[in-house]
Design a protein around this motif. Structure first.
Motif, short mmCIF file in Angstrom:
data_model
loop_
_atom_site.label_atom_id
_atom_site.label_comp_id
_atom_site.label_asym_id
_atom_site.label_seq_id
_atom_site.Cartn_x
_atom_site.Cartn_y
_atom_site.Cartn_z
N PRO A 17 -17.25 31.64 14.39
CA PRO A 17 -16.91 30.34 13.82
C PRO A 17 -17.31 30.33 12.35
CG PRO A 17 -18.93 30.19 15.12
CD PRO A 17 -18.40 31.58 15.30
N ALA A 19 -17.03 27.60 9.11
CA ALA A 19 -16.56 26.34 8.54
C ALA A 19 -15.78 26.62 7.26
CB ALA A 19 -17.77 25.46 8.24
N GLN A 66 -16.24 24.98 18.82
CA GLN A 66 -17.67 24.76 18.59
C GLN A 66 -17.96 23.32 18.15
OE1 GLN A 66 -20.10 26.33 15.20
NE2 GLN A 66 -21.06 27.59 16.78
N ASN A 92 -23.51 24.60 18.79
CA ASN A 92 -24.11 25.27 17.64
C ASN A 92 -25.61 25.04 17.62
OD1 ASN A 92 -25.23 25.47 14.90
ND2 ASN A 92 -23.16 25.94 14.27
N LYS A 133 -24.31 29.23 20.54
CA LYS A 133 -24.48 30.26 19.51
C LYS A 133 -25.80 29.98 18.82
CE LYS A 133 -22.21 32.35 15.50
NZ LYS A 133 -22.85 31.76 14.34
N ASN A 193 -24.06 39.41 17.20
CA ASN A 193 -23.53 38.97 15.91
C ASN A 193 -24.53 39.25 14.79
OD1 ASN A 193 -23.33 35.89 14.20
ND2 ASN A 193 -21.77 37.45 14.03
N ASP A 195 -24.10 41.21 10.61
CA ASP A 195 -24.02 42.42 9.79
C ASP A 195 -23.04 43.48 10.27
OD1 ASP A 195 -25.90 41.19 8.27
OD2 ASP A 195 -27.57 42.52 8.80
N GLY A 217 -17.97 37.93 11.49
CA GLY A 217 -17.80 36.79 10.60
C GLY A 217 -17.29 37.18 9.23
N ARG A 218 -18.24 37.43 8.31
CA ARG A 218 -17.85 37.62 6.90
C ARG A 218 -16.88 38.76 6.69
NH1 ARG A 218 -23.90 37.63 5.11
NH2 ARG A 218 -23.94 38.55 7.19
C1 LIG Z 1 -18.32 30.62 5.37
C2 LIG Z 1 -19.12 30.64 6.65
C3 LIG Z 1 -19.07 29.56 7.50
C4 LIG Z 1 -19.80 29.58 8.70
N1 LIG Z 1 -19.68 28.51 9.56
C5 LIG Z 1 -20.28 28.57 10.79
C6 LIG Z 1 -20.06 27.57 11.76
O1 LIG Z 1 -19.31 26.59 11.55
N2 LIG Z 1 -20.69 27.70 12.97
C7 LIG Z 1 -21.50 28.77 13.26
O2 LIG Z 1 -22.04 28.87 14.37
N3 LIG Z 1 -21.70 29.75 12.35
C8 LIG Z 1 -21.10 29.68 11.15
N4 LIG Z 1 -21.26 30.71 10.26
C9 LIG Z 1 -22.05 31.90 10.67
C10 LIG Z 1 -21.14 32.97 11.28
O3 LIG Z 1 -20.50 32.50 12.44
C11 LIG Z 1 -21.95 34.24 11.62
O4 LIG Z 1 -22.92 33.91 12.57
C12 LIG Z 1 -22.65 34.85 10.42
O5 LIG Z 1 -21.78 34.91 9.30
C13 LIG Z 1 -23.18 36.25 10.74
O6 LIG Z 1 -22.14 37.10 11.11
P1 LIG Z 1 -21.51 38.19 10.06
O7 LIG Z 1 -22.66 39.06 9.59
O8 LIG Z 1 -20.51 38.96 10.86
O9 LIG Z 1 -20.94 37.41 8.92
C14 LIG Z 1 -20.59 30.70 9.04
C15 LIG Z 1 -20.64 31.79 8.16
C16 LIG Z 1 -19.92 31.78 6.99
C17 LIG Z 1 -19.99 32.98 6.07
#
Ligand SMILES: Cc1cc2nc3c(=O)[nH]c(=O)nc-3n(C[C@H](O)[C@H](O)[C@H](O)COP(=O)(O)O)c2cc1C
Length: 308
Positions: A17, A19, A66, A92, A133, A193, A195, A217-218
């Motif tokens: 997820p 935002a 979520q 969340n 989460k 989840n 990195d 995510g990113r």
């Molecule tokens: C722009 C952005 C928005 C995010 N919004 C949410 C969100 O709405 N809900 C949530 O549980 N995590 C949110 N996250 C966290 C991601 O879901 C994820 O847990 C986090 O980026 C780590 O994963 P990654 O290393 O693959 O990026 C957000 C992360 C980013 C970068």
């Protein structure tokens, strides 16, 4: 109490997820490129009650929606309003944004496991699978992930673990050893989840932790093609080259079409994705400066078409 199951999905990959990013158009794109299931952006209970933010469509299901909030009854009502419209409702328990924590929601819930238990117990009475989460805890001295996972094990179908603490924000490294410990102590699906950046990282996380699924995510935000390359690697052991800049721009135009189809186009969101998609390519920083000055959609489209 009967525990509902996490949907059966194709493969190991899940879109996190995010935002401002994982709207319906982005989710459809990622699913088409190989994400097994996608999470929506988070919706506050009050916003859901007003009824104008929910954006799940039939074509993308199964999908996880979520929600965040602090009031048990409002969370229950919000989740109830989603029954039949989505496939899993996710709570969340990890968002570190000051605005969210200030409301006692997101990662603030890491400080009150009794409340979390009470919320999840209530949500689990609904006729829909519930997941959560989490982050590991407020800081490294207050890790609650295992305790939280045991609570989730009673009421949820899955737990997604962003293996960082609240205080870490996005800094430092995700500590995958907690994902392993959680996987060893619960019977529900565990989603690792944090990195995932290289194609090989997905297999490394599965091998190191035994997690059922890997959430991205990113990396996916910059490159939805990532899902396709990872699936290919998991199947064949071959790492495909990254897609060209032209292919990325074509994907952005496909995203635009989907935004129009599902009525979710926003110029700032589109510019944001342009910036993300163009990272790492030759001369792209110059391009990003040019694009940041563009105010009107037609001009922006013209520029992107020029690049395809
Ligand atoms: C722009 C952005 C928005 C995010 N919004 C949410 C969100 O709405 N809900 C949530 O549980 N995590 C949110 N996250 C966290 C991601 O879901 C994820 O847990 C986090 O980026 C780590 O994963 P990654 O290393 O693959 O990026 C957000 C992360 C980013 C970068």
């Amino acid at each position: 109490m009967k525990k509902e199951e996490f949907p059966k999905i194709k493969g190991k990959l899940i879109l996190a997820p995010m935002a401002g990013v994982t709207n319906v158009a982005f989710r459809i794109l990622c699913k088409k490129l190989g994400a097994g299931i996608c999470y929506t952006e988070f919706f506050h209970t009050d916003a859901l009650q007003k009824g104008n933010v929910f954006d799940v469509v039939k074509e993308e299901r199964p999908v996880v929606t979520q929600i965040f909030g602090n009031d048990e009854n409002k969370l229950y009502e919000a989740a109830k309003s989603l029954v039949g419209k989505t496939d899993v409702v996710d709570l969340n328990i990890g968002c570190p944004a000051p605005k969210v924590i200030g409301l006692g929601s997101g990662a603030a819930l890491l400080k009150d496991l009794k409340k979390v238990e009470s919320i999840l117990k209530k949500l689990s009475t609904l006729n829909i699978p519930i997941s959560c989460k989490i982050r590991l805890g407020v800081n490294e001295k207050n890790i609650v992930a295992l305790e939280l996972a045991k609570i989730a094990d009673k009421y949820c179908c899955a737990i997604a673990v962003h293996a960082r603490t609240l205080e870490q924000g996005y800094s430092g490294k995700a500590d995958w050893s907690y994902i392993k410990k959680i996987k060893e102590s619960v019977s529900i699906s565990v989603i690792g989840n944090g990195d995932i950046d290289k194609v090989e990282d997905v297999k490394r996380m599965i091998d190191q932790t035994g997690c059922d699924y890997v959430m991205v995510g990113r990396r996916a935000m910059k490159d939805p093609f990532f899902f396709r390359r990872v699936n290919h690697y998991l199947k064949t052991g071959i790492i495909l080259p990254e897609e060209s800049f032209e292919e990325k721009m074509k994907l952005l135009l496909e995203y635009l079409k989907l935004c129009k189809k599902y009525d979710c186009f926003e110029v700032n969101n589109f510019k944001f994705l342009f910036v993300q998609f163009s990272r790492g390519y030759k001369n792209s920083s110059k391009l990003r400066v040019e694009v940041s000055k563009i105010k009107n959609v037609e001009e922006l489209l013209h520029k992107i078409k020029e690049l395809c």
